[in-house]
Design a protein around this motif. Structure first.
Motif, PDB file in Angstrom:
ATOM      1  N   VAL A 168      -3.902   9.364   7.113  1.00 33.77           N
ATOM      2  CA  VAL A 168      -4.679   8.182   7.503  1.00 33.77           C
ATOM      3  C   VAL A 168      -4.388   6.957   6.615  1.00 33.77           C
ATOM      4  O   VAL A 168      -4.491   5.822   7.076  1.00 33.77           O
ATOM      5  CB  VAL A 168      -6.191   8.522   7.546  1.00 33.77           C
ATOM      6  N   TYR A 169      -3.990   7.201   5.351  1.00 30.44           N
ATOM      7  CA  TYR A 169      -3.680   6.040   4.491  1.00 30.44           C
ATOM      8  C   TYR A 169      -2.623   5.158   5.156  1.00 30.44           C
ATOM      9  O   TYR A 169      -2.706   3.941   5.147  1.00 30.44           O
ATOM     10  CB  TYR A 169      -3.164   6.496   3.114  1.00 30.44           C
ATOM     11  N   ARG A 170      -1.616   5.815   5.733  1.00 27.27           N
ATOM     12  CA  ARG A 170      -0.540   5.085   6.389  1.00 27.27           C
ATOM     13  C   ARG A 170      -0.964   4.584   7.777  1.00 27.27           C
ATOM     14  O   ARG A 170      -0.857   3.393   8.070  1.00 27.27           O
ATOM     15  CB  ARG A 170       0.690   5.989   6.529  1.00 27.27           C
ATOM     16  N   GLN A 210      -3.803   4.118   9.224  1.00 24.83           N
ATOM     17  CA  GLN A 210      -4.869   3.110   9.260  1.00 24.83           C
ATOM     18  C   GLN A 210      -4.360   1.750   8.778  1.00 24.83           C
ATOM     19  O   GLN A 210      -4.644   0.718   9.383  1.00 24.83           O
ATOM     20  CB  GLN A 210      -6.045   3.568   8.393  1.00 24.83           C
ATOM     21  N   THR A 211      -3.607   1.766   7.691  1.00 25.30           N
ATOM     22  CA  THR A 211      -3.098   0.504   7.144  1.00 25.30           C
ATOM     23  C   THR A 211      -2.172  -0.175   8.159  1.00 25.30           C
ATOM     24  O   THR A 211      -2.224  -1.401   8.342  1.00 25.30           O
ATOM     25  CB  THR A 211      -2.358   0.768   5.816  1.00 25.30           C
ATOM     26  N   GLU A 212      -1.360   0.634   8.849  1.00 23.83           N
ATOM     27  CA  GLU A 212      -0.467   0.075   9.867  1.00 23.83           C
ATOM     28  C   GLU A 212      -1.251  -0.435  11.072  1.00 23.83           C
ATOM     29  O   GLU A 212      -0.912  -1.471  11.645  1.00 23.83           O
ATOM     30  CB  GLU A 212       0.566   1.126  10.287  1.00 23.83           C
ATOM     31  N   LEU A 213      -2.298   0.264  11.456  1.00 31.44           N
ATOM     32  CA  LEU A 213      -3.104  -0.167  12.607  1.00 31.44           C
ATOM     33  C   LEU A 213      -3.645  -1.582  12.403  1.00 31.44           C
ATOM     34  O   LEU A 213      -3.560  -2.426  13.294  1.00 31.44           O
ATOM     35  CB  LEU A 213      -4.281   0.792  12.819  1.00 31.44           C
ATOM     36  N   VAL A 245       0.860  -1.182   0.000  1.00 26.85           N
ATOM     37  CA  VAL A 245       0.000   0.000   0.000  1.00 26.85           C
ATOM     38  C   VAL A 245       0.904   1.242   0.000  1.00 26.85           C
ATOM     39  O   VAL A 245       1.796   1.356   0.847  1.00 26.85           O
ATOM     40  CB  VAL A 245      -0.928   0.005   1.234  1.00 26.85           C
ATOM     41  N   VAL A 246       0.679   2.151  -0.955  1.00 28.01           N
ATOM     42  CA  VAL A 246       1.569   3.302  -1.131  1.00 28.01           C
ATOM     43  C   VAL A 246       0.788   4.584  -1.424  1.00 28.01           C
ATOM     44  O   VAL A 246      -0.389   4.535  -1.786  1.00 28.01           O
ATOM     45  CB  VAL A 246       2.570   3.055  -2.299  1.00 28.01           C
ATOM     46  N   ALA A 247       1.456   5.716  -1.248  1.00 25.82           N
ATOM     47  CA  ALA A 247       0.872   7.021  -1.584  1.00 25.82           C
ATOM     48  C   ALA A 247       2.011   7.983  -1.876  1.00 25.82           C
ATOM     49  O   ALA A 247       3.165   7.704  -1.537  1.00 25.82           O
ATOM     50  CB  ALA A 247       0.009   7.541  -0.433  1.00 25.82           C
ATOM     51  N   THR A 248       1.703   9.120  -2.520  1.00 21.31           N
ATOM     52  CA  THR A 248       2.718  10.101  -2.895  1.00 21.31           C
ATOM     53  C   THR A 248       2.674  11.297  -1.949  1.00 21.31           C
ATOM     54  O   THR A 248       1.629  11.928  -1.791  1.00 21.31           O
ATOM     55  CB  THR A 248       2.468  10.600  -4.329  1.00 21.31           C
ATOM     56  N   ALA A 249       3.805  11.597  -1.320  1.00 21.09           N
ATOM     57  CA  ALA A 249       3.873  12.742  -0.404  1.00 21.09           C
ATOM     58  C   ALA A 249       3.795  14.049  -1.184  1.00 21.09           C
ATOM     59  O   ALA A 249       4.296  14.112  -2.307  1.00 21.09           O
ATOM     60  CB  ALA A 249       5.165  12.688   0.400  1.00 21.09           C
ATOM     61  N   PRO A 250       3.207  15.114  -0.617  1.00 24.42           N
ATOM     62  CA  PRO A 250       2.498  15.099   0.670  1.00 24.42           C
ATOM     63  C   PRO A 250       1.135  14.429   0.531  1.00 24.42           C
ATOM     64  O   PRO A 250       0.430  14.656  -0.445  1.00 24.42           O
ATOM     65  CB  PRO A 250       2.332  16.594   0.988  1.00 24.42           C
ATOM     66  N   HIS A 251       0.783  13.595   1.515  1.00 23.07           N
ATOM     67  CA  HIS A 251      -0.507  12.896   1.443  1.00 23.07           C
ATOM     68  C   HIS A 251      -1.195  12.838   2.795  1.00 23.07           C
ATOM     69  O   HIS A 251      -0.564  12.957   3.849  1.00 23.07           O
ATOM     70  CB  HIS A 251      -0.346  11.500   0.841  1.00 23.07           C
TER      71      HIS A 251
END
Lengths: 452, 452
Positions: free
Chosen positions: A196-198, A200-203, A187-193
């Motif tokens: 919660v994407y990070r 929540q996925t880690e939780l 699961v990835v995203a482009t900063a600045p983002h």
């Protein structure tokens, strides 16, 4: 006995009183069991709180308790009339109070009276947790606004778009079974983002997927081992308001398109979103963040069904009260006037705020704002000015490495750039809060920039 | 000009009309913006649906559409007056419609009017997602009922108790971090048990915990490697209504006590629950399953804080509309009459249903019901008869291995025993649905038992 002349006169007085609104007349509708609820709501709404706060039905008002004003930041006192000029500007969270005046103006059409026995069961009459009438309203709204294709698509509801993010990650991940997955989705995203994407996925810390940081790490590397990549794409982006596109490409790449801000309030609309999976939230459309209501538009039936399973086992769908309220609010947008009023209001408010802030910051060499240009909007059918939800402010001086602290010292509370996986030279400032919060923000910046 | 005698007469007529309820008088409260919502709600409520269905505000009623009756199972027609005797009894899901008549009787006090600008922001005035006023109501309710200790405990809200189960599993599991846990917590329950404990835990497929089946597999084996055990304990149990206790013991054992049915409606209350973590849901208290509102009572601050984090990252808390409705409903229970009415009503309804079903089944050698005995209840301060939410029916004949199919052939739809991790000789029958559903169930059983 009443003589004919008395009777005639009395009737004519009654008729004129009837039409004068002093009386509700016998031939008109008379409330029975709803009176108490209506009276309670109007009594609370009538408390002015000096225009710097609100009283709520679930404040201390039930059963004769005195209703209490909840004051905007920096205001206090029983009627919120005391302003404290030493108080810091709240430009942190994205509570969308900027739309509150719109709903106060539409008080009659946006009110809902919920009976004690309203929808007690788990499901609607079709056996689902999802109001089909509300789905139809959502589709009609997207058609009118032109911001998403919904024909032949599936729609599910979540607790804000927040719940839909993990539902989508779950649905896109392979091997949802009991054993450890040898090859969890990345699961990835482009900063600045949006953080919660990070977080929540880690939780959830699932065997099926794992947060793997920035898209830049994987750009030319998505064919590896058949690993699934799940890219979060936010457009317009939170925090910087830019229209973005997915970075990763390839047969193993799935995208979750967060379109929370893809409404005329915040951005020009170049074309309707037409992606595999798109999320929206009522929070940034009508301003009702507290309702916790979002929806996803999904192309693939298998993905839709996995999301339904997830939402059922997580919360057994979304509160009926939240769905009823969303229906009423969308109905106001769809049925009143030219169907553009909330968008005109949202856009002009946000454009004016951006323009005021930009004018002040432009006088400073110490700070800069993200660059946004006027662009053609298919909804307004003309070129329109920028009107972002957030300012993505940069501290330009070499020594100002922690911009958040610089602003905080000047009485301005934003969010640190590092929250958005970016440099702390940046700060996100929320422009969608109440007019009071925005005015205080402008005052603090005026003072700060004058010191340059 | 009006002469004095006319004026006096007119005023006296007006006064008598005022007090006759034909007119709402100028000195009394007059609704303004709430009228439309009140009228709409009363119009929908006035549709009788022959007593075999209901019309809802979010059925097809907005903007002059004709309101539509949603009929109870086996009833049809535009006014739900057509009964189909060939139709199967619905005794499957636990929709708690048995409490609907209570709320219809308390129409005035249980109605809520939600304004268009009610609580648009993310948080209450204290910055939390949890209404402190509602927490206070919940504590008061537990004190009055005597079914849970809340002094010095923490309370969090979830989307029904469903969302709280996984929040609690998360909070009790060790090593909530980004890496694979070498020793995930073992999540267990004792059959027959509510299926969601298993299906939900498996869905999230976390590195931190894993579903590991029946408690019997681990009874004398909980000291192994310091592994954490998380035992779900449901008391009274779903499906069989028995008061149960945790099976596992030891320093590594945590229990999640699901007390959804621990109310006077369904069970004698021997003493207040006083566990580390207990969950309740409004669904089985007031009957509002669709509201998706549950709460957990927690002893340990660390566990409470982990649950808060989970609930924030999962859904950013619970819908404000759901919290407002829950507040209003609890307020009716707490403020009206002797505070026992809903419990008297719930208990007598469920006791009568159980007694009718038991009487019929007792004539049969083919079927049997779970054994429940009268027991002293600290709430009613007397010995009371059983009144379980579900019948846990057994097919006694050697050849009737699949009891669900036997009943289905006789027009009775329940839930298979295997759903509850037990033998398919058992079927769960829901007794908490509408009176219509229960009457059809009784009729089908009367016919079936007569065939013995």
């Amino acid at each position: 006995m009443m003589s004919p002349i008395y009777l005639t006169l009395t009737i004519s007085i009654l008729i004129s009183l009837c039409s004068s609104n002093l009386f509700v007349c016998g031939t008109e509708w008379k409330p029975t069991w709803s009176t108490g609820a209506a009276e309670e709501a109007e009594a609370v709404a009538a408390i002015p709180c000096s225009g710097h706060g609100r009283a709520y039905l679930d404040g201390l008002v039930l059963n004769g308790h005195e209703p209490v004003c909840e004051c905007n930041p920096c205001y206090s006192g029983s009627d919120c009339s005391n302003f404290s000029s030493h108080c810091a500007a709240n430009a942190g969270d994205g509570d969308p109070y900027f739309l509150e005046p719109f709903w106060m103006r539409h008080a009659a059409s946006s009110a809902v009276l919920v009976s004690g026995w309203h929808r007690m069961g788990y499901t609607y009459s079709d056996g689902s947790y999802i109001s089909q009438l509300l789905v139809d309203h959502i589709k009609k709204l997207h058609e009118i606004v032109g911001n998403a294709v919904t024909d032949g698509r599936y729609i599910v509801f979540g607790g804000g778009s927040t719940q839909l993010f993990n539902a989508a990650v779950y649905a896109f991940s392979p091997n949802n079974n009991h054993s450890s997955s040898l090859n969890p989705a990345k699961v990835v995203a482009t900063a600045p983002h949006f953080p919660v994407y990070r977080t929540q996925t880690e939780l959830f810390n699932s065997r099926d997927y794992r947060y793997e940081g920035d898209t830049s790490l994987w750009k030319n590397n998505t064919d590896n081992n058949g690993t699934t990549f799940i890219e979060f794409v936010t457009s317009p982006n939170n925090p910087d308001g830019k229209l973005t596109k997915a970075v990763l490409e390839g047969p193993n790449v799935k995208t979750i398109n967060d379109r929370a801000y893809y409404w005329p309030h915040f951005t020009p609309l170049p074309s309707p979103a037409d992606d595999d999976l798109t999320t929206f939230t009522i929070s940034k459309l009508t301003g009702h963040a507290g309702t916790r209501f979002g929806w996803a538009i999904i192309k693939d039936k298998g993905v839709y069904e996995k999301m339904l399973t997830y939402l059922e086992l997580n919360t057994v769908g979304i509160s009926r009260e939240a769905q009823l309220r969303a229906l009423k609010l969308l109905n106001v947008i769809l049925e009143e006037g030219d169907r553009k009023e909330i968008f005109q209001f949202g856009y002009s408010t946000m454009r004016d705020r951006w323009s005021r802030l930009k004018q002040i910051i432009s006088k400073s060499k110490r700070f800069s704002l993200q660059k946004l240009s006027p662009q053609y909007c298919t909804f307004f059918k003309r070129v329109r000015d920028p009107s972002p939800a957030y300012a993505w402010l940069k501290c330009e001086r070499e020594e100002d490495k922690n911009c958040y602290e610089i602003l905080k010292a000047a009485g301005i509370n934003g969010h640190e750039g590092s929250m958005y996986s970016d440099d702390d030279r940046y700060v996100r400032l929320s422009l969608i809060r109440s007019q009071d919060d925005f005015d205080i923000l402008i005052n603090k910046f005026t003072v700060l920039v004058a010191k340059d």
